[in-house]
Design a protein around this motif. Sequence first.
Motif, PDB file in Angstrom:
ATOM      1  N   VAL A   1      -4.480   3.889  -3.727  1.00 21.50           N
ATOM      2  CA  VAL A   1      -4.526   3.447  -2.326  1.00 21.50           C
ATOM      3  C   VAL A   1      -3.136   3.034  -1.861  1.00 21.50           C
ATOM      4  CG1 VAL A   1      -5.470   1.736  -0.742  1.00 21.50           C
ATOM      5  CG2 VAL A   1      -6.918   2.723  -2.517  1.00 21.50           C
ATOM      6  N   PHE A   2      -2.445   2.303  -2.725  1.00 26.34           N
ATOM      7  CA  PHE A   2      -1.073   1.867  -2.445  1.00 26.34           C
ATOM      8  C   PHE A   2      -0.201   3.085  -2.089  1.00 26.34           C
ATOM      9  CE2 PHE A   2       3.192   0.603  -3.701  1.00 26.34           C
ATOM     10  CZ  PHE A   2       3.282  -0.725  -3.304  1.00 26.34           C
ATOM     11  N   PHE A   3      -0.274   4.129  -2.925  1.00 25.50           N
ATOM     12  CA  PHE A   3       0.579   5.288  -2.682  1.00 25.50           C
ATOM     13  C   PHE A   3       0.119   6.105  -1.485  1.00 25.50           C
ATOM     14  CE2 PHE A   3       2.113   4.412  -6.980  1.00 25.50           C
ATOM     15  CZ  PHE A   3       3.465   4.401  -6.686  1.00 25.50           C
TER      16      PHE A   3
ATOM     17  N   PHE B   1      -6.506   1.243  -7.075  1.00 25.26           N
ATOM     18  CA  PHE B   1      -5.701   0.493  -6.115  1.00 25.26           C
ATOM     19  C   PHE B   1      -4.268   1.012  -6.072  1.00 25.26           C
ATOM     20  CE2 PHE B   1      -8.895  -3.141  -6.463  1.00 25.26           C
ATOM     21  CZ  PHE B   1      -9.516  -2.748  -5.284  1.00 25.26           C
ATOM     22  N   ALA B   2      -3.772   1.502  -7.219  1.00 21.44           N
ATOM     23  CA  ALA B   2      -2.449   2.125  -7.198  1.00 21.44           C
ATOM     24  C   ALA B   2      -2.482   3.360  -6.302  1.00 21.44           C
ATOM     25  CB  ALA B   2      -2.022   2.498  -8.608  1.00 21.44           C
TER      26      ALA B   2
ATOM     27  N   LEU C   1      -9.527   1.034   1.459  1.00 26.54           N
ATOM     28  CA  LEU C   1      -9.576  -0.011   0.440  1.00 26.54           C
ATOM     29  C   LEU C   1     -11.017  -0.297   0.022  1.00 26.54           C
ATOM     30  CD1 LEU C   1      -7.253  -1.477  -0.836  1.00 26.54           C
ATOM     31  CD2 LEU C   1      -7.492  -3.288   0.833  1.00 26.54           C
TER      32      LEU C   1
ATOM     33  N   LYS D   1      -0.210  -0.068   9.027  1.00 26.83           N
ATOM     34  CA  LYS D   1      -0.288  -1.073   7.972  1.00 26.83           C
ATOM     35  C   LYS D   1      -1.256  -2.187   8.347  1.00 26.83           C
ATOM     36  CE  LYS D   1       4.186  -1.274   7.756  1.00 26.83           C
ATOM     37  NZ  LYS D   1       5.467  -1.959   7.525  1.00 26.83           N
TER      38      LYS D   1
ATOM     39  N   PHE E   1      -6.233  -7.408  -8.579  1.00 26.72           N
ATOM     40  CA  PHE E   1      -7.331  -6.730  -9.286  1.00 26.72           C
ATOM     41  C   PHE E   1      -6.839  -5.638 -10.228  1.00 26.72           C
ATOM     42  CE2 PHE E   1      -9.313  -8.115  -5.228  1.00 26.72           C
ATOM     43  CZ  PHE E   1     -10.186  -9.040  -5.764  1.00 26.72           C
ATOM     44  N   GLY E   2      -5.718  -5.021  -9.886  1.00 31.82           N
ATOM     45  CA  GLY E   2      -5.234  -3.894 -10.676  1.00 31.82           C
ATOM     46  C   GLY E   2      -4.466  -4.307 -11.914  1.00 31.82           C
TER      47      GLY E   2
ATOM     48  N   GLN F   1     -12.915   0.079  -3.562  1.00 37.54           N
ATOM     49  CA  GLN F   1     -13.758  -0.934  -4.207  1.00 37.54           C
ATOM     50  C   GLN F   1     -15.104  -0.355  -4.613  1.00 37.54           C
ATOM     51  OE1 GLN F   1     -13.987  -4.197  -1.440  1.00 37.54           O
ATOM     52  NE2 GLN F   1     -12.913  -5.563  -2.837  1.00 37.54           N
TER      53      GLN F   1
ATOM     54  N   SER G   1      -5.227  -2.007   7.806  1.00 39.68           N
ATOM     55  CA  SER G   1      -5.902  -2.280   6.532  1.00 39.68           C
ATOM     56  C   SER G   1      -6.775  -3.538   6.644  1.00 39.68           C
ATOM     57  CB  SER G   1      -4.881  -2.439   5.409  1.00 39.68           C
ATOM     58  OG  SER G   1      -4.043  -3.533   5.672  1.00 39.68           O
TER      59      SER G   1
ATOM     60  N   PHE H   1      -3.732  -4.670  -5.452  1.00 37.69           N
ATOM     61  CA  PHE H   1      -3.161  -4.061  -6.642  1.00 37.69           C
ATOM     62  C   PHE H   1      -2.712  -5.138  -7.631  1.00 37.69           C
ATOM     63  CE2 PHE H   1       0.517  -2.307  -8.953  1.00 37.69           C
ATOM     64  CZ  PHE H   1      -0.166  -1.327  -9.655  1.00 37.69           C
TER      65      PHE H   1
ATOM     66  N   VAL I   1      -3.119  -4.346   0.607  1.00 38.10           N
ATOM     67  CA  VAL I   1      -3.181  -3.366  -0.479  1.00 38.10           C
ATOM     68  C   VAL I   1      -2.334  -3.828  -1.666  1.00 38.10           C
ATOM     69  CG1 VAL I   1      -2.693  -0.972  -1.094  1.00 38.10           C
ATOM     70  CG2 VAL I   1      -3.631  -1.512   1.144  1.00 38.10           C
TER      71      VAL I   1
ATOM     72  N   LYS J   1      -5.847  -5.307 -15.439  1.00 40.52           N
ATOM     73  CA  LYS J   1      -6.403  -4.233 -16.269  1.00 40.52           C
ATOM     74  C   LYS J   1      -5.385  -3.697 -17.258  1.00 40.52           C
ATOM     75  CE  LYS J   1     -10.145  -4.474 -13.876  1.00 40.52           C
ATOM     76  NZ  LYS J   1     -11.262  -5.261 -14.417  1.00 40.52           N
TER      77      LYS J   1
ATOM     78  N   TYR K   1      -1.073   4.865   1.298  1.00 37.56           N
ATOM     79  CA  TYR K   1      -0.453   4.199   2.448  1.00 37.56           C
ATOM     80  C   TYR K   1       1.029   4.528   2.522  1.00 37.56           C
ATOM     81  CZ  TYR K   1      -4.049   1.381   4.595  1.00 37.56           C
ATOM     82  OH  TYR K   1      -5.134   0.984   5.300  1.00 37.56           O
ATOM     83  N   PHE K   2       1.678   4.515   1.338  1.00 41.20           N
ATOM     84  CA  PHE K   2       3.108   4.786   1.308  1.00 41.20           C
ATOM     85  C   PHE K   2       3.401   6.202   1.805  1.00 41.20           C
ATOM     86  CE2 PHE K   2       6.872   6.314  -0.974  1.00 41.20           C
ATOM     87  CZ  PHE K   2       7.798   5.437  -0.439  1.00 41.20           C
TER      88      PHE K   2
ATOM     89  N   ASN L   1       6.580  -0.105   3.377  1.00 39.05           N
ATOM     90  CA  ASN L   1       5.693   0.923   3.915  1.00 39.05           C
ATOM     91  C   ASN L   1       4.258   0.825   3.428  1.00 39.05           C
ATOM     92  OD1 ASN L   1       7.377   2.558   5.689  1.00 39.05           O
ATOM     93  ND2 ASN L   1       8.585   2.885   3.850  1.00 39.05           N
ATOM     94  N   THR L   2       3.884  -0.333   2.879  1.00 38.36           N
ATOM     95  CA  THR L   2       2.487  -0.526   2.486  1.00 38.36           C
ATOM     96  C   THR L   2       2.027  -1.882   3.004  1.00 38.36           C
ATOM     97  OG1 THR L   2       3.369  -1.281   0.384  1.00 38.36           O
ATOM     98  CG2 THR L   2       2.408   0.908   0.417  1.00 38.36           C
ATOM     99  N   PRO L   3       0.718  -2.025   3.307  1.00 37.19           N
ATOM    100  CA  PRO L   3       0.231  -3.296   3.823  1.00 37.19           C
ATOM    101  C   PRO L   3       0.128  -4.348   2.719  1.00 37.19           C
ATOM    102  CG  PRO L   3      -1.374  -1.517   4.139  1.00 37.19           C
ATOM    103  CD  PRO L   3      -0.314  -0.992   3.264  1.00 37.19           C
TER     104      PRO L   3
ATOM    105  N   ALA M   1      -9.808  -0.380 -11.679  1.00 35.17           N
ATOM    106  CA  ALA M   1      -9.152  -1.072 -10.561  1.00 35.17           C
ATOM    107  C   ALA M   1      -7.668  -0.749 -10.488  1.00 35.17           C
ATOM    108  CB  ALA M   1      -9.355  -2.578 -10.682  1.00 35.17           C
ATOM    109  N   PHE M   2      -7.034  -0.627 -11.647  1.00 32.11           N
ATOM    110  CA  PHE M   2      -5.599  -0.348 -11.660  1.00 32.11           C
ATOM    111  C   PHE M   2      -5.285   0.990 -10.994  1.00 32.11           C
ATOM    112  CE2 PHE M   2      -1.721   1.336 -13.487  1.00 32.11           C
ATOM    113  CZ  PHE M   2      -0.852   0.262 -13.322  1.00 32.11           C
TER     114      PHE M   2
END
Lengths: 224, 219
Positions: free
Chosen positions: A201-203, A198-199, A176, A162, B74-75, A180, A165, B71, B67, B78, A205-206, B62-64, A194-195
């Motif tokens: 990328v989020f998943f 980045f979602a 990340l 984590k 910027f996310g 971008q 990042s 989200f 990130v 949208k 990492y998860f 479990n996520t930084p 972007a939505f």
Amino acid sequence: MQDLGIDLLFKGSNFLRLLNGLWVALRISLISVVISIGLGLLVGALMTLQNKVLKVIMRIYLEIVRIMPQMVLLFIVFFGSTRVFGWNISAEISSIIVFTFWGTAEMGDLVRGALISIPRHQYESAQALGLSTVQTYVHIIIPQTIRRLIPLSINLITRMIKTTSLVMMIGIVEVLKVGQQIIEANRRTSPNAAFGIFATVFFLYFIVCWPISKLAGFLEKKWS
Amino acid sequence: MDWTAIKEYLPLYREALLLTMKIGWIGILLAFLLGLLCAAILHFHTPILRGIVKIYIELFRNTPLLVQLFFIYFGLPKIGVRITAQTCGILGLGLLGGAYMAETFRSGLESVEKIQTESALSLGMSPLQTFRYVIQPQAVALSVPGFMANVIFLLKETSVFSAISLMDLMFTAKDLIGLYYKTTECLFLLVIFYLIMLLPVSLLGSVVERRMRHAGFGD
């Protein structure tokens, strides 16, 4: 979904690029974690010694790591060392240095905790049974310490992942940053990307961290 | 070391420190409340909500933070959710911290042994009384070290805010380095200001932890 950038993932090699970016971050954290665990075992053993000077040094080291954000350390190593010493350290090497510096302290503290958590009577009973010091450690202390340490060091791995990042901030192109880039490149055709990106990328990492922390939790329960 | 430059930058850093502290502490307060709520939901086996809380905790642990902030900042706009950088920072820190705090409080509640609940109940206390007079005081004491560690962790995490262009300490340092190229001075000030922010909390943490170590009961 058209507008939210999920479709971008399947265009060209976008998804592969994201995975590649993830690998860059993972590689840095894995290298750092391996070195940290090795050095941490040594540092942790040193911390249990009753040497005054050593204790003060270790205390200061731990306190620095506890207080300074990793990002500050990254900036000091990456920008500061170039300025002060004229060294030219690549971003990847400096992040490995910083994460190892941080991880070693964390691991050392875990090792120290595990070592002193073994009750005194275990040492005494072993001695009373006629075991030598080496035998006591090999057969009694180390196996128990390892059992306590393994779940904790697995947790350290997820924390390391984590934290990596952050390397984006000193210019490493990791997941990340790749995200971008993909968003920027498709700004005209899909402005809402972007939505979705980045979602994703989020998943990503998860998906990487979750099984590892589940494993740590499972082992902790099993061995406690 | 160029001391005149340092004197010149000092007000900028002070401003940044105030902003960082403001966002940090509001975020931590939010995290504390969220953590309490989630721990209560988990402890009292609330149906449905329990599942949601569990998913939330796993997702955010479990996520930084970086990130998560990307989200949110910027996310989310949208799909029509537009928030300022400051709100985003507070929200991000609160959500991340809430997940960590919830875990700490939950394990604090769990480590009070079952026999204590049973004893209290068999002495004729109501479940509410049991919680108020037997479980809660012990759980609080057991959660304190974890809570302090979380506070320090969250205050450190504020350094990530520079990525969403909040003018925090990290951002100020980076900005000044880019403008005047006085890297050594800027980094020196950065370290000093983080020390000002975190050293008192860290020392307080050690003191509290030492005092709470004697709070264990029955073992």
